[in-house]
Design a protein around this motif. Structure first.
Motif, short mmCIF file in Angstrom:
data_model
loop_
_atom_site.label_atom_id
_atom_site.label_comp_id
_atom_site.label_asym_id
_atom_site.label_seq_id
_atom_site.Cartn_x
_atom_site.Cartn_y
_atom_site.Cartn_z
N UNK A 1 60.29 20.51 11.64
CA UNK A 1 60.62 21.30 10.45
C UNK A 1 59.57 21.01 9.37
N UNK A 2 59.04 22.08 8.79
CA UNK A 2 58.24 21.97 7.58
C UNK A 2 59.12 22.43 6.43
N UNK A 3 59.28 21.58 5.41
CA UNK A 3 60.15 21.99 4.32
C UNK A 3 60.20 20.97 3.21
N UNK B 1 56.13 18.97 -0.03
CA UNK B 1 56.35 19.49 1.32
C UNK B 1 56.07 18.41 2.36
N UNK B 2 56.91 18.39 3.40
CA UNK B 2 56.77 17.42 4.47
C UNK B 2 56.98 18.11 5.82
N UNK B 3 56.35 17.52 6.82
CA UNK B 3 56.57 17.95 8.20
C UNK B 3 57.21 16.80 8.95
N UNK C 1 65.10 22.84 2.05
CA UNK C 1 64.45 24.15 2.18
C UNK C 1 63.55 24.12 3.40
N UNK C 2 63.75 25.04 4.35
CA UNK C 2 62.95 25.10 5.58
C UNK C 2 61.93 26.22 5.46
#
Length: 409
Positions: A161-163, A206-208, A242-243
């Motif tokens: 997931x990136x979000x 933002x993080x992955x 948030x995705x």
């Protein structure tokens, strides 16, 4: 008639199209859709691998703080990691293809005919494409490349997931290469195959984050990986707010090597180029593509070279004898990883990432010579715990045939 037809326009196909065109060959490509269609997955690579290739400008992110977490603690890696900027790299290769007048066709290859001086590929729509040499870069389920049947393919699978999150899932400006900590699992969960977290700070909040299985037969279900990812985050008091993107990865780790006598040449997943013990392939594509293109260009420079001879030379460049021997040694390593229980895996990776950086880095990238790989593995055995050593010795008896192929291939 064109010199080369490349089937597929993912990173493998497009990089080779560009390399072949730059080598002076007349190239055409066959893709299922628009070759400019965005690639769906992220591609990470160690920065030093790109420095030698002059491709560092195609990185979107870089992290100097890279770590591995095991139950016994944190292992700093002291090596810089990067994330490729897919659009920038894809556009670069497409522009090179356009400059060299590469022609693109759309369709699915369904039939191949080998004639004396060329190969003919027919699409489902009936379009006929001809070339002196055909390269299949359509991935692990190759369109045309033939390989022996296998009954027990092991897969690496990942759900990512990136979000944005309620709080950072990593330290600031950090990349977590592997987080094998299993304190978030129930006792019954720990009886199932282990998984690890791969995570990175992308900046601007933002993080992955991606839950990954090393390798398993059958493939670990995406639902299980998704569940574990959220379970891991909740255990650390983190909620997904948030995705922006969901990523699914699934690829075989131990596909049989292709038949090297066939006239269709493979590249990428179609040529079983995935590193069996690590899952890496992008670095291998970037390193080997230009050399493969040069060999193909040299072979086709003579009108007397038959397609069969050109294909044989290409396969030999892609899979020389020493690389085949290393492949079976890596397969032996994969079997060990899949046989280890969770405590052994933690002990194994503690020993592995405490090897000299050149040793573990070269092992992951497959850029060591066979004697250097053996030396690194001996060094690992010397650093490993007794349970890991015992597991390795047992594997010699259960998977000794792979070591035999290393010596005899």
């Amino acid at each position: 008639m064109q010199d080369v037809l490349v089937i597929g326009a993912g990173p493998a196909g497009l990089s080779l199209v560009a390399a072949l065109a730059e080598a002076g060959l007349a190239v055409q490509g066959l893709t299922l859709g628009d070759p400019a269609q965005p690639w769906p997955n992220t591609y990470g690579i160690w920065v030093d691998e790109l420095e030698d290739l002059g491709l560092v400008p195609f990185l979107e992110h870089r992290w100097k703080d890279c770590v591995v977490h095991v139950n016994s603690g944190r292992l700093p890696l002291h090596r810089e990691y990067g994330l490729l900027h897919n659009n920038r790299l894809q556009t670069h290769w497409l522009e090179l293809a356009e400059q060299h007048q590469v022609t693109w066709h759309q369709g699915r290859a369904c039939r191949v005919e080998h004639l004396a001086d060329h190969t003919r590929v027919t699409t489902e729509a009936g379009e006929i494409l001809t070339a002196r040499l055909v390269v299949d870069a359509t991935g692990h389920q190759a369109a045309l490349v033939q390989r022996p049947a296998a009954s027990a393919i092991s897969f690496q699978a990942a759900y990512g997931v990136v979000g944005r999150f309620s709080k950072p899932p990593t330290d600031p400006q950090q990349m977590v290469f592997m987080d094998f900590r299993d304190d978030y699992l129930t006792p019954s969960d720990r009886q199932q195959p282990p998984t690890f977290l791969y995570a990175m700070d992308l900046g601007d909040g933002m993080y992955f984050v991606e839950e990954t299985s090393l390798a398993h037969h059958p493939a670990m279900p995406m639902e299980t990986l998704e569940q574990r990812l959220y379970q891991r985050l909740r255990h650390r008091g983190i909620e997904v707010k948030d995705i922006h993107h969901v990523e699914h990865c699934l690829f075989p780790m131990n596909q049989p090597l292709p038949d090297f006598t066939q006239r269709v040449v493979g590249f990428g997943g179609a040529a079983s180029m995935v590193h069996p013990a690590s899952g890496y392939m992008v670095g291998a594509l970037l390193r080997r593509g230009p050399g493969l293109a040069a060999v193909i260009a040299a072979a086709l420079s003579s009108a007397q070279t038959t397609p069969a001879q050109a294909a044989s030379q290409a396969w030999g460049a892609l899979w020389p004898a020493d690389r085949v021997r290393k492949h079976y040694l890596y397969l032996f390593g994969l079997e060990n990883l899949m046989a280890f229980d969770a405590p052994q895996l933690h002990q194994f990776f503690t020993a592995f990432f405490n090897l000299p950086t050149d040793d573990w880095a070269g092992f992951l990238a497959d850029n060591l010579t066979l004697p250097e790989v053996v030396q690194a593995m001996v060094g690992l055995f010397g650093r490993a715990s007794n349970p890991v050593r015992l597991g390795l010795m047992r594997s010699v008896f259960s998977h000794g045939h792979l070591l035999g192929r290393t010596l005899m291939s």
